[in-house]
Design a protein around this motif. Structure first.
Motif, mmCIF file in Angstrom:
data_model
loop_
_atom_site.group_PDB
_atom_site.id
_atom_site.type_symbol
_atom_site.label_atom_id
_atom_site.label_comp_id
_atom_site.label_asym_id
_atom_site.label_seq_id
_atom_site.Cartn_x
_atom_site.Cartn_y
_atom_site.Cartn_z
ATOM 1 N N ASP A 12 0.821 -1.212 0.000
ATOM 2 C CA ASP A 12 0.000 0.000 0.000
ATOM 3 C C ASP A 12 0.853 1.261 0.000
ATOM 4 O OD1 ASP A 12 -2.483 -1.379 0.055
ATOM 5 O OD2 ASP A 12 -2.271 -1.677 2.208
ATOM 6 N N VAL A 13 1.961 1.265 0.705
ATOM 7 C CA VAL A 13 2.811 2.466 0.758
ATOM 8 C C VAL A 13 3.741 2.560 -0.448
ATOM 9 C CG1 VAL A 13 2.696 2.727 3.259
ATOM 10 C CG2 VAL A 13 4.572 1.434 2.254
ATOM 11 N N GLU A 14 3.821 1.507 -1.243
ATOM 12 C CA GLU A 14 4.634 1.551 -2.460
ATOM 13 C C GLU A 14 3.825 2.034 -3.659
ATOM 14 O OE1 GLU A 14 6.315 -2.362 -2.625
ATOM 15 O OE2 GLU A 14 7.807 -1.873 -1.105
ATOM 16 N N ALA A 15 2.569 2.357 -3.448
ATOM 17 C CA ALA A 15 1.678 2.779 -4.528
ATOM 18 C C ALA A 15 2.011 4.188 -5.011
ATOM 19 C CB ALA A 15 0.231 2.739 -4.045
ATOM 20 N N LYS A 16 1.654 4.443 -6.265
ATOM 21 C CA LYS A 16 1.730 5.793 -6.818
ATOM 22 C C LYS A 16 0.296 6.292 -6.959
ATOM 23 C CE LYS A 16 3.693 8.735 -10.273
ATOM 24 N NZ LYS A 16 4.480 8.894 -11.479
ATOM 25 N N VAL A 17 0.080 7.532 -6.553
ATOM 26 C CA VAL A 17 -1.255 8.121 -6.558
ATOM 27 C C VAL A 17 -1.262 9.321 -7.498
ATOM 28 C CG1 VAL A 17 -2.952 9.326 -5.121
ATOM 29 C CG2 VAL A 17 -1.727 7.347 -4.212
ATOM 30 N N PHE A 18 -2.340 9.440 -8.287
ATOM 31 C CA PHE A 18 -2.471 10.655 -9.088
ATOM 32 C C PHE A 18 -3.362 11.634 -8.338
ATOM 33 C CE2 PHE A 18 -5.833 7.892 -10.778
ATOM 34 C CZ PHE A 18 -6.930 8.734 -10.844
ATOM 35 N N LEU A 19 -2.983 12.892 -8.415
ATOM 36 C CA LEU A 19 -3.733 13.979 -7.781
ATOM 37 C C LEU A 19 -3.705 15.153 -8.757
ATOM 38 C CD1 LEU A 19 -5.180 15.380 -5.450
ATOM 39 C CD2 LEU A 19 -2.944 15.800 -4.394
ATOM 40 N N HIS A 20 -4.842 15.390 -9.402
ATOM 41 C CA HIS A 20 -4.955 16.442 -10.408
ATOM 42 C C HIS A 20 -5.955 17.481 -9.921
ATOM 43 C CE1 HIS A 20 -3.842 13.190 -13.605
ATOM 44 N NE2 HIS A 20 -2.837 13.500 -12.816
ATOM 45 N N LEU A 21 -5.529 18.720 -9.895
ATOM 46 C CA LEU A 21 -6.381 19.825 -9.445
ATOM 47 C C LEU A 21 -6.708 20.737 -10.617
ATOM 48 C CD1 LEU A 21 -4.378 20.871 -6.266
ATOM 49 C CD2 LEU A 21 -6.179 19.155 -6.450
ATOM 50 N N VAL A 22 -7.973 21.048 -10.766
ATOM 51 C CA VAL A 22 -8.401 22.025 -11.766
ATOM 52 C C VAL A 22 -8.757 23.295 -10.996
ATOM 53 C CG1 VAL A 22 -10.096 22.567 -13.554
ATOM 54 C CG2 VAL A 22 -9.289 20.201 -13.271
ATOM 55 N N PRO A 23 -7.978 24.360 -11.198
ATOM 56 C CA PRO A 23 -8.260 25.595 -10.475
ATOM 57 C C PRO A 23 -9.554 26.251 -10.968
ATOM 58 C CG PRO A 23 -6.243 25.818 -11.789
ATOM 59 C CD PRO A 23 -6.801 24.464 -12.040
ATOM 60 N N ALA A 24 -10.186 27.002 -10.104
ATOM 61 C CA ALA A 24 -11.391 27.749 -10.479
ATOM 62 C C ALA A 24 -11.066 28.787 -11.550
ATOM 63 C CB ALA A 24 -12.001 28.409 -9.252
ATOM 64 N N ASP A 25 -9.839 29.301 -11.520
ATOM 65 C CA ASP A 25 -9.388 30.287 -12.504
ATOM 66 C C ASP A 25 -8.103 29.763 -13.142
ATOM 67 O OD1 ASP A 25 -8.371 32.497 -13.902
ATOM 68 O OD2 ASP A 25 -9.122 33.905 -12.405
ATOM 69 N N GLU A 26 -8.089 29.637 -14.462
ATOM 70 C CA GLU A 26 -6.925 29.081 -15.168
ATOM 71 C C GLU A 26 -5.631 29.841 -14.888
ATOM 72 O OE1 GLU A 26 -7.242 28.193 -19.310
ATOM 73 O OE2 GLU A 26 -9.217 27.274 -19.059
ATOM 74 N N LYS A 27 -5.728 31.105 -14.524
ATOM 75 C CA LYS A 27 -4.504 31.884 -14.256
ATOM 76 C C LYS A 27 -3.735 31.327 -13.055
ATOM 77 C CE LYS A 27 -6.429 35.593 -11.402
ATOM 78 N NZ LYS A 27 -6.023 35.069 -10.134
ATOM 79 N N ASP A 28 -4.397 30.500 -12.235
ATOM 80 C CA ASP A 28 -3.737 29.910 -11.075
ATOM 81 C C ASP A 28 -2.924 28.658 -11.418
ATOM 82 O OD1 ASP A 28 -4.555 31.787 -9.146
ATOM 83 O OD2 ASP A 28 -6.516 30.821 -8.990
ATOM 84 N N LEU A 29 -3.024 28.192 -12.660
ATOM 85 C CA LEU A 29 -2.204 27.036 -13.057
ATOM 86 C C LEU A 29 -0.727 27.427 -13.015
ATOM 87 C CD1 LEU A 29 -4.031 25.485 -16.138
ATOM 88 C CD2 LEU A 29 -3.524 24.352 -13.971
ATOM 89 N N PRO A 30 0.128 26.524 -12.532
ATOM 90 C CA PRO A 30 1.562 26.835 -12.557
ATOM 91 C C PRO A 30 2.058 26.906 -14.005
ATOM 92 C CG PRO A 30 1.188 24.589 -11.789
ATOM 93 C CD PRO A 30 -0.150 25.227 -11.944
ATOM 94 N N SER A 31 3.095 27.666 -14.244
ATOM 95 C CA SER A 31 3.631 27.814 -15.611
ATOM 96 C C SER A 31 4.129 26.480 -16.165
ATOM 97 C CB SER A 31 4.751 28.853 -15.632
ATOM 98 O OG SER A 31 5.795 28.454 -14.765
ATOM 99 N N SER A 32 4.436 25.532 -15.301
ATOM 100 C CA SER A 32 4.920 24.224 -15.746
ATOM 101 C C SER A 32 3.788 23.268 -16.155
ATOM 102 C CB SER A 32 5.740 23.566 -14.634
ATOM 103 O OG SER A 32 4.922 23.371 -13.489
ATOM 104 N N ALA A 33 2.523 23.666 -15.950
ATOM 105 C CA ALA A 33 1.391 22.789 -16.265
ATOM 106 C C ALA A 33 1.336 22.513 -17.765
ATOM 107 C CB ALA A 33 0.085 23.409 -15.789
ATOM 108 N N GLN A 34 1.255 21.225 -18.109
ATOM 109 C CA GLN A 34 1.189 20.831 -19.517
ATOM 110 C C GLN A 34 -0.248 20.724 -20.005
ATOM 111 O OE1 GLN A 34 3.384 17.173 -19.646
ATOM 112 N NE2 GLN A 34 5.347 18.209 -19.675
ATOM 113 N N TYR A 35 -1.190 20.618 -19.081
ATOM 114 C CA TYR A 35 -2.595 20.454 -19.431
ATOM 115 C C TYR A 35 -3.406 21.485 -18.664
ATOM 116 C CZ TYR A 35 -0.629 16.098 -21.127
ATOM 117 O OH TYR A 35 0.142 15.182 -21.776
ATOM 118 N N TYR A 36 -4.689 21.306 -18.566
ATOM 119 C CA TYR A 36 -5.569 22.248 -17.884
ATOM 120 C C TYR A 36 -5.671 21.972 -16.387
ATOM 121 C CZ TYR A 36 -8.858 18.409 -18.153
ATOM 122 O OH TYR A 36 -9.446 17.190 -18.024
#
Length: 83
Positions: A12-36
């Motif tokens: 269980d602790v060797e697992a990889k987890v995905f965590l994707h956040l969609v901001p309410a305002d796109e301007k809050d995406l980090p400059s490194s974001a490749q997607y939305y």
């Protein structure tokens, strides 16, 4: 964000987890974001504590307003196909 698993095994602790956040305002995406979305994928082992048969992983969420959160455990293709 807290992730809790009980009972907790070594796998269980060797697992990889995905965590994707969609901001309410796109301007809050980090400059490194490749997607939305803001990609905060992580390995549980690096963010977990184990005690009393329970695993707890903690991820700090950014301060911006969040529109949507998608999260889950990665499943290797072999396991998903039943091989």
């Amino acid at each position: 964000m807290y992730y809790v698993k009980e009972p907790c095994a070594l796998t269980d602790v060797e697992a990889k987890v995905f965590l994707h956040l969609v901001p309410a305002d796109e301007k809050d995406l980090p400059s490194s974001a490749q997607y939305y979305f803001h990609n905060l994928d992580f390995n549980v082992k690096a963010h977990a504590a184990n005690g009393g048969g329970k695993c707890i992983a903690v991820r700090q969420l950014p301060a911006y307003p969040i529109k949507r959160i998608r999260t889950g455990q990665y499943v290797p293709a072999r396991a998903a196909s039943g091989r």
